[in-house]
Design a protein around this motif. Structure first.
Motif, mmCIF file in Angstrom:
data_model
loop_
_atom_site.group_PDB
_atom_site.id
_atom_site.type_symbol
_atom_site.label_atom_id
_atom_site.label_comp_id
_atom_site.label_asym_id
_atom_site.label_seq_id
_atom_site.Cartn_x
_atom_site.Cartn_y
_atom_site.Cartn_z
ATOM 1 N N SER A 38 0.856 -1.188 0.000
ATOM 2 C CA SER A 38 0.000 0.000 0.000
ATOM 3 C C SER A 38 0.891 1.237 0.000
ATOM 4 N N GLU A 83 -3.869 9.248 5.655
ATOM 5 C CA GLU A 83 -4.237 8.056 4.894
ATOM 6 C C GLU A 83 -5.682 8.151 4.425
ATOM 7 N N PHE A 125 -6.914 5.578 2.383
ATOM 8 C CA PHE A 125 -7.267 4.185 2.104
ATOM 9 C C PHE A 125 -7.782 3.982 0.677
ATOM 10 N N PHE A 129 -7.125 0.520 -0.624
ATOM 11 C CA PHE A 129 -7.524 -0.591 0.239
ATOM 12 C C PHE A 129 -8.074 -1.774 -0.563
ATOM 13 N N MET A 164 -6.114 -5.414 -0.807
ATOM 14 C CA MET A 164 -6.769 -6.578 -0.222
ATOM 15 C C MET A 164 -7.155 -7.608 -1.291
ATOM 16 N N SER A 180 -0.292 0.707 6.526
ATOM 17 C CA SER A 180 -1.180 -0.036 7.418
ATOM 18 C C SER A 180 -2.062 -1.033 6.677
ATOM 19 N N THR A 181 -2.480 -0.708 5.458
ATOM 20 C CA THR A 181 -3.310 -1.649 4.708
ATOM 21 C C THR A 181 -2.507 -2.886 4.346
ATOM 22 N N SER A 213 -3.305 -6.708 5.535
ATOM 23 C CA SER A 213 -3.501 -7.807 4.590
ATOM 24 C C SER A 213 -2.609 -8.995 4.937
#
Length: 275
Positions: free
Chosen positions: A96, A105, A107, A110, A114, A156-157, A161
């Motif tokens: 990410s 962020e 996202f 995302f 994912m 963080s994503t 994951s």
């Protein structure tokens, strides 16, 4: 090489570069028929040409692992090309974007992260297990990361994951054990690969080289073993999980990280004296 995978068939997703390439090369050298799956057709074709010219049995298939239909077709193509499937390495993944803190962020990536990282592993596990369950079992190796074990700031994503991959792998191991299908997870760390470059946003592109050097140095400082890790080190661990040497091993997470997640580096007296 000892031909530990002679007569076996393996799929390696994300196999055209980085860790996946290292695994594909090692499996081929050990006698396996290897299907290299990736979206980088140029790199995939180059690798197949190299390996087949050396007398190995490999083929390439363009596969977006976030598309469940393509993953099913990938498994079917391996069975068609080589007559079976014994080892599935779900390695394909992306990072990410690196943002300046959680507050910045959005996202935006995302769903894509994912879909590739987590759904790709879940679909790859399911499709491989469907074949293996009817054909005497097999080994499924999912690539997590120490970022899914050890908390930290940034990307963080991606970290989420990889943590999900680890938990899913354990769940799948329990469910599939009845069919002699083993599911294990590798958690590499501090392995120089091109994936770190994908974490840079467009505005960071010109600073990527300096950023990567700083991150790599921090990783070295946090790593008890001072030797640099390589894709070949991860491939060695994958080979163990792929073979009968690990026939009683399932549901495990094996960090390949020079000891990073084991704990903090000890500072020796000689180190203090030189400061």
């Amino acid at each position: 090489m000892t031909d530990e995978l002679a007569g076996k068939v393996a799929i390696v997703t994300g196999g055209a570069s980085g860790i996946g390439r290292g695994i594909a090369e090692r499996f081929a050298a050990e006698g396996a028929g290897v299907v290299i799956a990736d979206v980088r057709d140029d790199l995939g074709a180059e690798l197949v040409d190299k390996l087949n010219s050396a007398g190995h049995r490999t083929t390439y298939r363009h596969t977006d692992v976030g598309d469940q239909t393509q993953v099913g077709e990938l498994v079917a193509s391996a069975v068609s090309a080589f007559g079976g499937l014994h080892v599935m390495v779900n390695n394909a993944g992306i990072s990410s974007p690196l943002r300046k803190g959680l507050f910045a962020e959005d996202f935006e990536e995302f769903d894509r992260v994912m879909r590739v990282n987590l759904l790709g592993v879940m679909a790859g596990t399911r499709e491989a297990a469907r074949h293996m369950a009817d054909n005497g079992g097999g080994s499924i190796i999912n690539l997590g990361s120490i970022g899914g074990i050890q908390a930290g700031g940034g990307v963080s994503t991606y970290r989420a994951s990889k943590a999900a991959i680890i938990h899913f792998s354990k769940c799948a191991a329990i469910e599939l054990a009845h069919y002699e299908v083993r599911v294990n997870c590798l958690a590499p760390g501090n392995i120089p690969t091109p994936i770190l470059a994908t974490s840079a946003t467009d505005e960071d592109r010109e600073r990527l080289e300096r950023f990567e050097a700083r991150i790599r140095q921090q990783m070295r400082d946090d790593r008890p073993l001072k030797r640099e890790g390589t894709a070949e080190d991860v491939a060695e661990a994958a080979l163990y999980l792929a073979t009968a040497r690990s026939r009683y091993v399932t549901g495990t997470v094996l960090p390949v990280d020079g000891g990073t997640v084991a704990g903090k580096v000890m500072v020796r007296k000689s180190d203090r004296a030189s400061d």
